[in-house]
Write a protein that holds these residues in place. Structure first.
Motif, PDB file in Angstrom:
ATOM      1  N   PRO A 110       0.805  -1.230   0.000  1.00  0.00           N
ATOM      2  CA  PRO A 110       0.000   0.000   0.000  1.00  0.00           C
ATOM      3  C   PRO A 110       0.833   1.274   0.000  1.00  0.00           C
ATOM      4  O   PRO A 110       0.444   2.275  -0.630  1.00  0.00           O
ATOM      5  CB  PRO A 110      -0.833  -0.130   1.284  1.00  0.00           C
ATOM      6  N   LEU A 111       1.971   1.273   0.674  1.00  0.00           N
ATOM      7  CA  LEU A 111       2.814   2.467   0.694  1.00  0.00           C
ATOM      8  C   LEU A 111       3.375   2.768  -0.690  1.00  0.00           C
ATOM      9  O   LEU A 111       3.429   3.928  -1.115  1.00  0.00           O
ATOM     10  CB  LEU A 111       3.944   2.290   1.710  1.00  0.00           C
ATOM     11  N   ALA A 112       3.792   1.724  -1.394  1.00  0.00           N
ATOM     12  CA  ALA A 112       4.283   1.934  -2.764  1.00  0.00           C
ATOM     13  C   ALA A 112       3.171   2.471  -3.665  1.00  0.00           C
ATOM     14  O   ALA A 112       3.402   3.328  -4.524  1.00  0.00           O
ATOM     15  CB  ALA A 112       4.841   0.628  -3.314  1.00  0.00           C
ATOM     16  N   GLU A 134      -0.080   7.277  -6.115  1.00  0.00           N
ATOM     17  CA  GLU A 134      -1.269   8.135  -6.012  1.00  0.00           C
ATOM     18  C   GLU A 134      -0.896   9.587  -5.722  1.00  0.00           C
ATOM     19  O   GLU A 134      -1.741  10.478  -5.776  1.00  0.00           O
ATOM     20  CB  GLU A 134      -2.201   7.619  -4.906  1.00  0.00           C
ATOM     21  N   GLY A 135       0.365   9.831  -5.356  1.00  0.00           N
ATOM     22  CA  GLY A 135       0.798  11.180  -5.040  1.00  0.00           C
ATOM     23  C   GLY A 135       0.664  11.548  -3.576  1.00  0.00           C
ATOM     24  O   GLY A 135       0.883  12.706  -3.204  1.00  0.00           O
ATOM     25  N   GLU A 188       5.997  11.165  -1.169  1.00  0.00           N
ATOM     26  CA  GLU A 188       7.095  11.371  -2.114  1.00  0.00           C
ATOM     27  C   GLU A 188       7.886  10.085  -2.286  1.00  0.00           C
ATOM     28  O   GLU A 188       8.245   9.698  -3.405  1.00  0.00           O
ATOM     29  CB  GLU A 188       8.001  12.503  -1.632  1.00  0.00           C
ATOM     30  N   THR A 189       8.182   9.418  -1.177  1.00  0.00           N
ATOM     31  CA  THR A 189       8.845   8.116  -1.202  1.00  0.00           C
ATOM     32  C   THR A 189       8.212   7.241  -0.128  1.00  0.00           C
ATOM     33  O   THR A 189       7.692   7.738   0.878  1.00  0.00           O
ATOM     34  CB  THR A 189      10.364   8.222  -0.931  1.00  0.00           C
ATOM     35  N   SER A 190       8.283   5.946  -0.323  1.00  0.00           N
ATOM     36  CA  SER A 190       7.733   5.012   0.658  1.00  0.00           C
ATOM     37  C   SER A 190       8.686   4.873   1.844  1.00  0.00           C
ATOM     38  O   SER A 190       9.893   4.708   1.656  1.00  0.00           O
ATOM     39  CB  SER A 190       7.534   3.637   0.025  1.00  0.00           C
ATOM     40  N   PRO A 191       8.177   4.922   3.084  1.00  0.00           N
ATOM     41  CA  PRO A 191       9.044   4.695   4.247  1.00  0.00           C
ATOM     42  C   PRO A 191       9.587   3.276   4.310  1.00  0.00           C
ATOM     43  O   PRO A 191      10.529   3.019   5.058  1.00  0.00           O
ATOM     44  CB  PRO A 191       8.123   5.003   5.439  1.00  0.00           C
ATOM     45  N   LEU A 192       9.033   2.370   3.522  1.00  0.00           N
ATOM     46  CA  LEU A 192       9.543   0.996   3.465  1.00  0.00           C
ATOM     47  C   LEU A 192      10.188   0.697   2.114  1.00  0.00           C
ATOM     48  O   LEU A 192      10.281  -0.467   1.713  1.00  0.00           O
ATOM     49  CB  LEU A 192       8.408  -0.006   3.726  1.00  0.00           C
TER      50      LEU A 192
END
Length: 496
Positions: free
Chosen positions: A263-265, A270-271, A274-278
């Protein structure tokens, strides 16, 4: 049957994928845009128009496959779209995401490559949108009855659309900030771009379906209030209670569930971020679990720029063809070697130099995790296992692991929101919601469908469940129903 000899004269040709080096640098769908339509009419010609089309039984939706194959071969796209939508609310979803049990049941598949049913379906759906063959279908009159659908995955959306078109006033509740369920935040964009989902949601809104997002029923709205406010409630929450891996070192940081990672990716796409924490960027990634969710993690990690990615599958390396003794035609062969787009990318980019094939280590079982002084995972210890999943002596090895993703499947609906307990629902021993032959739970006016009641399954089964529960609810509200019910709550895929 436009060409009676098509299956003898035309070889199977699949929708080509874009070059690995190109597609691994972006998040667009992996197939070559526009390359399907020039080949699909001849591919539809390969359909034999069998006297007994087993593809019908292999697909729980009961898709009229020989009929729309014939129409596509004649390039009658409007009629093909009508036939396809008669049994499937969302063919552009299944045409991209379904593993195609219909093709496993294709009669041609007895001794030849099956008809490209999934590709034909996708071509019809896309052409229908391009030509305006999928307009909103609002009801002519309203019934005065109200229905709440909890969950906006494929089951919930299918149920909501069917009930709305039947004249009921339907509201779909979703705990995330956007509707779509796992299709929104679980499925990577390279498998299905979200524009396909948005297009259907807009169609449903135009038909009258209401969406209530960022609302967790059981926490933000009590279950009793839902029962009071609506004449019927459909539980389509999915099976989101993930399975864990209780081995030494599981408490280390850097070990996450696949559905924490994916989901983070997707939110980056989706905007929202800015970057995924994982993010897997620069990390050695190990994915535990050999299924489709693991492959989604694999393709995502490749695009994020992982230093290496390895996927562990506890099963042995399967054969290239089905075992007719254990998985005979027309059943869907689970243990056949398949090369997904993500595995093709990992193979060609050499993301896992220790792998048996593409990025996978087969017959591999995790023993423990080791970490550094800060408590972060740094390695995974595994062993080879035999057919009984017993460790094979002398086969232990260690993989570097800065990020470990667990893709071990799901056991049933998530109960953290309190909905199940507030309603006092009876549960099956395997953790799913119990229901009778009419999809009804033990609570009057409350119905259950999809993975929450069936258990983890395929998108075609999810849509079939949504259509079937809609017929059951319509009958409950009005005394009868003309809505189709393709399956019963206890139907299962064809098996030996």
């Amino acid at each position: 049957m436009a060409d009676p000899k098509g299956f003898m004269t035309t070889p199977r040709q699949d929708w080509p994928r874009r070059p690995v080096e190109e597609r691994a640098r972006d998040w667009d769908e992996v197939h070559v845009p526009g390359a399907l339509l020039p080949i699909i009419s001849k591919q539809a010609d390969r359909c034999m128009d069998c006297g007994i089309p087993f593809c019908h039984d292999a697909c729980p939706l009961g898709n009229l496959i020989p009929e729309w194959n014939d129409l596509v071969s004649r390039e009658d796209w409007r009629a093909a779209a009508d036939r396809l939508h008669a049994t499937n609310n969302f063919p552009e979803f299944t045409g991209r995401l379904c593993p195609a049990p219909c093709e496993a049941g294709c009669v041609l598949a007895i001794n030849q490559p099956a008809v490209t049913i999934k590709n034909v379906e996708c071509a019809i759906a896309d052409r229908a949108w391009e030509e305006g063959f999928a307009p909103p279908r609002p009801p002519e009159r309203l019934s005065g009855k109200t229905v709440a659908v909890i969950g906006s995955g494929p089951t919930g959306l299918a149920a909501a659309q069917q009930l709305t078109r039947a004249g009921h006033t339907v509201a779909v509740y979703e705990r995330d900030d956007r509707p779509g369920g796992l299709m929104r935040y679980g499925i990577p964009a390279f498998k299905m771009e979200k524009r396909h989902l948005e297009r259907r949601l807009e169609q449903m809104r135009a038909e009258g379906t209401k969406f209530r997002t960022s609302t967790a029923v059981g926490r933000d709205i009590g279950a009793d209030e839902m029962r009071t406010r609506y004449d019927a409630v459909v539980l389509a929450t999915g099976a989101t209670a993930w399975r864990d891996l209780p081995v030494p070192g599981r408490e280390l940081t850097g070990i996450h569930q696949a559905m924490e990672y994916l989901p983070l990716a997707n939110r980056v796409r989706e905007g929202d971020l800015e970057t995924s924490p994982l993010s897997a960027a620069g990390k050695h990634v190990v994915i535990v679990g050999g299924g489709d969710t693991g492959a989604d993690c694999l393709g995502t990690a490749v695009r994020e720029g992982a230093a290496s990615v390895t996927q562990l599958d506890i099963y042995a390396l399967p054969d290239a063809v089905r075992d007719e003794d254990t998985e005979p035609w027309p059943t869907y062969p689970m243990r056949v070697y398949r090369l997904s787009a993500a595995h093709e990318e990992a193979r060609d980019l050499r993301t896992a130099p220790v792998a048996d094939a593409d990025a996978r280590l087969f017959a591999a079982s995790t023993l423990r995790f080791d970490g550094d002084a800060r408590g972060h995972v740094r390695s995974l210890h595994l062993t080879e296992v035999d057919a009984r999943r017993s460790p094979v002596e002398g086969t232990g090895r260690t993989l570097p692991a800065d990020l470990v993703l667990l893709a071990l499947g799901f056991s049933g609906p998530d109960r953290e929101d309190g909905l199940v307990d507030q309603l006092g629902l009876e549960m099956e021993s395997r953790g799913t919601i119990a229901r009778d032959s009419g999809f009804a739970t033990n609570v009057p006016g409350v119905f259950a469908a999809g993975d929450a009641a069936r258990g983890q399954s395929l998108i075609v089964w999810a849509i079939a469940e949504g259509r079937a529960v809609a017929a059951a609810v319509d009958r409950h509200l009005t005394g009868s129903s003309r809505l189709p019910a393709p399956i019963g709550p206890h139907d299962r895929p064809m098996a030996v």
